[in-house]
Design a protein around this motif. Structure first.
Motif, PDB file in Angstrom:
ATOM      1  N   GLU A 111      68.260  21.936  28.584  1.00 56.55           N
ATOM      2  CA  GLU A 111      69.594  21.996  29.178  1.00 56.55           C
ATOM      3  C   GLU A 111      69.817  20.757  30.036  1.00 56.55           C
ATOM      4  OE1 GLU A 111      70.597  25.688  31.045  1.00 56.55           O
ATOM      5  OE2 GLU A 111      69.377  26.857  29.647  1.00 56.55           O
ATOM      6  N   ASP A 112      70.998  20.176  29.905  1.00 63.59           N
ATOM      7  CA  ASP A 112      71.341  18.936  30.604  1.00 63.59           C
ATOM      8  C   ASP A 112      72.297  19.238  31.756  1.00 63.59           C
ATOM      9  OD1 ASP A 112      71.880  16.338  31.347  1.00 63.59           O
ATOM     10  OD2 ASP A 112      73.220  15.931  29.657  1.00 63.59           O
ATOM     11  N   TYR A 113      71.858  18.907  32.979  1.00 65.51           N
ATOM     12  CA  TYR A 113      72.691  19.087  34.172  1.00 65.51           C
ATOM     13  C   TYR A 113      72.987  17.748  34.832  1.00 65.51           C
ATOM     14  CZ  TYR A 113      71.241  23.968  33.711  1.00 65.51           C
ATOM     15  OH  TYR A 113      71.009  25.244  33.235  1.00 65.51           O
ATOM     16  N   SER A 114      72.909  16.673  34.075  1.00 63.87           N
ATOM     17  CA  SER A 114      72.991  15.324  34.630  1.00 63.87           C
ATOM     18  C   SER A 114      74.347  15.031  35.266  1.00 63.87           C
ATOM     19  CB  SER A 114      72.724  14.298  33.533  1.00 63.87           C
ATOM     20  OG  SER A 114      71.419  14.435  33.011  1.00 63.87           O
ATOM     21  N   ALA A 115      74.311  14.052  36.180  1.00 59.83           N
ATOM     22  CA  ALA A 115      75.505  13.552  36.876  1.00 59.83           C
ATOM     23  C   ALA A 115      76.307  14.655  37.542  1.00 59.83           C
ATOM     24  CB  ALA A 115      76.385  12.760  35.922  1.00 59.83           C
ATOM     25  N   PRO A 116      75.664  15.474  38.396  1.00 58.15           N
ATOM     26  CA  PRO A 116      76.433  16.484  39.127  1.00 58.15           C
ATOM     27  C   PRO A 116      77.452  15.820  40.037  1.00 58.15           C
ATOM     28  CG  PRO A 116      74.277  16.212  40.126  1.00 58.15           C
ATOM     29  CD  PRO A 116      74.263  15.413  38.848  1.00 58.15           C
ATOM     30  N   MET A 117      78.661  16.367  40.088  1.00 61.26           N
ATOM     31  CA  MET A 117      79.729  15.793  40.903  1.00 61.26           C
ATOM     32  C   MET A 117      79.996  14.337  40.497  1.00 61.26           C
ATOM     33  SD  MET A 117      78.409  17.366  44.552  1.00 61.26           S
ATOM     34  CE  MET A 117      79.854  16.879  45.478  1.00 61.26           C
ATOM     35  N   ASN A 133      69.662  35.825  42.808  1.00 59.34           N
ATOM     36  CA  ASN A 133      70.761  35.477  41.902  1.00 59.34           C
ATOM     37  C   ASN A 133      70.381  34.448  40.844  1.00 59.34           C
ATOM     38  OD1 ASN A 133      72.593  37.150  43.314  1.00 59.34           O
ATOM     39  ND2 ASN A 133      72.884  35.538  44.856  1.00 59.34           N
ATOM     40  N   GLY A 134      69.131  33.944  40.888  1.00 60.51           N
ATOM     41  CA  GLY A 134      68.740  32.924  39.924  1.00 60.51           C
ATOM     42  C   GLY A 134      67.832  31.885  40.536  1.00 60.51           C
ATOM     43  N   PHE A 150      73.106  26.336  44.506  1.00 67.27           N
ATOM     44  CA  PHE A 150      72.572  27.680  44.727  1.00 67.27           C
ATOM     45  C   PHE A 150      72.836  28.589  43.522  1.00 67.27           C
ATOM     46  CE2 PHE A 150      73.463  26.735  49.449  1.00 67.27           C
ATOM     47  CZ  PHE A 150      72.196  26.185  49.608  1.00 67.27           C
ATOM     48  N   ASP A 151      73.145  27.962  42.390  1.00 64.72           N
ATOM     49  CA  ASP A 151      73.435  28.744  41.182  1.00 64.72           C
ATOM     50  C   ASP A 151      72.881  28.045  39.949  1.00 64.72           C
ATOM     51  OD1 ASP A 151      74.346  30.722  39.522  1.00 64.72           O
ATOM     52  OD2 ASP A 151      76.468  30.235  39.718  1.00 64.72           O
ATOM     53  N   GLY A 152      71.614  27.647  40.013  1.00 59.65           N
ATOM     54  CA  GLY A 152      70.916  27.145  38.846  1.00 59.65           C
ATOM     55  C   GLY A 152      71.442  25.870  38.253  1.00 59.65           C
ATOM     56  N   GLY A 153      72.153  25.055  39.045  1.00 59.42           N
ATOM     57  CA  GLY A 153      72.634  23.771  38.567  1.00 59.42           C
ATOM     58  C   GLY A 153      73.902  23.808  37.750  1.00 59.42           C
ATOM     59  N   LYS A 154      74.568  24.942  37.702  1.00 65.37           N
ATOM     60  CA  LYS A 154      75.790  25.057  36.899  1.00 65.37           C
ATOM     61  C   LYS A 154      76.880  24.123  37.420  1.00 65.37           C
ATOM     62  CE  LYS A 154      74.953  29.928  35.785  1.00 65.37           C
ATOM     63  NZ  LYS A 154      75.431  31.319  35.981  1.00 65.37           N
ATOM     64  N   GLY A 156      80.108  22.754  38.936  1.00 69.81           N
ATOM     65  CA  GLY A 156      80.962  23.303  39.981  1.00 69.81           C
ATOM     66  C   GLY A 156      80.230  23.973  41.108  1.00 69.81           C
ATOM     67  N   THR A 157      78.885  24.048  41.017  1.00 64.29           N
ATOM     68  CA  THR A 157      78.111  24.716  42.074  1.00 64.29           C
ATOM     69  C   THR A 157      77.331  23.728  42.934  1.00 64.29           C
ATOM     70  OG1 THR A 157      76.087  25.051  40.745  1.00 64.29           O
ATOM     71  CG2 THR A 157      77.852  26.707  40.556  1.00 64.29           C
ATOM     72  N   TRP A 158      77.512  22.421  42.700  1.00 57.29           N
ATOM     73  CA  TRP A 158      76.734  21.424  43.430  1.00 57.29           C
ATOM     74  C   TRP A 158      77.434  21.007  44.723  1.00 57.29           C
ATOM     75  CZ3 TRP A 158      71.885  19.769  42.227  1.00 57.29           C
ATOM     76  CH2 TRP A 158      71.399  20.074  40.951  1.00 57.29           C
ATOM     77  N   ASN A 159      76.629  20.679  45.704  1.00 61.37           N
ATOM     78  CA  ASN A 159      77.097  20.107  46.953  1.00 61.37           C
ATOM     79  C   ASN A 159      76.075  19.072  47.392  1.00 61.37           C
ATOM     80  OD1 ASN A 159      78.559  19.642  49.318  1.00 61.37           O
ATOM     81  ND2 ASN A 159      78.921  21.832  49.673  1.00 61.37           N
ATOM     82  N   TYR A 160      76.336  18.378  48.490  1.00 57.70           N
ATOM     83  CA  TYR A 160      75.365  17.402  48.958  1.00 57.70           C
ATOM     84  C   TYR A 160      75.451  17.267  50.467  1.00 57.70           C
ATOM     85  CZ  TYR A 160      79.074  13.941  49.637  1.00 57.70           C
ATOM     86  OH  TYR A 160      80.191  13.281  50.076  1.00 57.70           O
ATOM     87  N   THR A 161      74.371  16.704  51.034  1.00 57.74           N
ATOM     88  CA  THR A 161      74.324  16.386  52.455  1.00 57.74           C
ATOM     89  C   THR A 161      73.482  15.140  52.630  1.00 57.74           C
ATOM     90  OG1 THR A 161      73.829  17.279  54.654  1.00 57.74           O
ATOM     91  CG2 THR A 161      72.256  17.776  52.919  1.00 57.74           C
ATOM     92  N   THR A 162      73.683  14.433  53.738  1.00 57.88           N
ATOM     93  CA  THR A 162      72.889  13.248  54.059  1.00 57.88           C
ATOM     94  C   THR A 162      72.036  13.577  55.279  1.00 57.88           C
ATOM     95  OG1 THR A 162      74.662  11.818  53.258  1.00 57.88           O
ATOM     96  CG2 THR A 162      72.962  10.787  54.595  1.00 57.88           C
TER      97      THR A 162
END
Length: 307
Positions: A111-117, A133-134, A150-154, A156-162
């Motif tokens: 499964e490819d989850y590349s380039a989130p956001m 939940n996974g 927090f949802d297996g890399g799906k 629309g579920t990605w976020n980030y912090t520095t």
């Protein structure tokens, strides 16, 4: 969140090798690649390693074979970090140009989850943790950010912090669903208890950058880096072990612990002190894993096994 921890106040030195398992030796294993291998993990289906060009290798009774080439997108993005979830059946890996993938070692499904956001920066490391939940997925970015789902890399579920100053986050490791630690290229260790916000937990006067972290609890953290530095946090103080000049790239902590680095350096601890072990390679080692057979991987397609 937990507050900023104390400074390094204690020092240990390299000790003699433990008597237990003294007959074991590191030997070179033949591999189907001559390019750098960056990480190695044990899964429910044996050991897997990832590396340059997006290669994924598997070790079985016959030796090492190539199971994937080209990374999750097929574009040849190098893979720099990996981790295991799904009770050992899901091998996650991350790498250059935003590469993120998950390979099911039991079914062979990729499964490819590349380039989130739409992020295509280099990713250095990944840590995954099971939840009700996974799977929670945490990715260390070369841009100084930690990306998380927090949802297996799906989608629309990605976020980030520095977490810090923007220096590259070199390694990340979680011991709970949202509890873990990260280290960056600015001599800093960070901790989080919610998976999204981080606080500095050390290390004052570190002197060397950090490249590897093993996080087992808020009061049980091991960090390795340049100048042969090993730092351990027990909840009240950092204890330093100076293991020579090798740049240490990874650490695996357990009943028996290992750290590896430049020039084929391997250190083992079976007791209170670290001891350097003889290895048959001078290639820079990038990762180490304990297991049925301890393994270390590195430059030039090098894989060595302790047996």
């Amino acid at each position: 969140m937990r507050g900023i921890a104390g400074t390094a106040v204690a020092t240990t030195v390299v000790g003699s090798a433990a008597a237990a398992d003294s007959d074991a030796e590191w030997t070179v294993e033949e591999t189907p690649t001559g390019s750098t291998i960056y990480d190695v993990e044990y899964t429910s289906n044996g050991a897997y390693a990832v590396g340059a060009g997006g290669v994924v290798l598997r070790r079985d009774e016959a030796g090492w074979t190539k199971v994937l080439d080209g990374g999750p997108t097929g574009n040849g993005n190098s893979l720099y970090g990996s981790d295991v979830s799904c009770h050992g059946s899901c091998l996650w890996f991350v790498g250059s140009s935003g590469a993120i993938g998950m390979f099911n070692v039991e079914t062979g499904n990729l499964e490819d989850y590349s380039a989130p956001m739409d992020v295509t920066n280099n990713f250095n490391d990944v840590s995954t943790r099971p939840t009700s939940n996974g799977t929670n997925v945490y990715v260390a970015g070369d841009s100084g950010k930690v990306y998380f789902s927090f949802d297996g890399g799906k989608t629309g579920t990605w976020n980030y912090t520095t977490p810090g100053s923007g220096s590259a986050v070199n390694a990340i490791d979680f011991f709970g669903g949202r509890d873990g630690h990260a280290v960056d290229g600015n001599k800093t260790v960070f901790e989080t208890d919610d998976g999204g916000t981080y606080e500095k937990t050390g290390v004052a006067d570190a002197n060397n950058n950090f490249f590897g972290v093993d996080s087992d609890a808020f009061d049980d953290v091991t960090v390795v880096g340049g100048g042969g530095t090993v730092l351990e946090w027990d909840g009240s103080k950092w204890t330093r072990a100076d293991l020579g000049d090798a740049q240490l790239r990874d650490v695996s902590v357990g009943e028996v612990s290992y750290t590896v680095g430049g020039g084929g350096a391997v250190f083992r601890r079976d007791g209170s002190k670290w001891a350097q072990e003889a290895t048959p390679t001078g290639d820079n080692l990038k990762s180490v894993v304990d297991g049925p057979t301890p393994l270390a991987v590195g430059a030039g397609g090098t894989i060595i096994a302790r047996k």
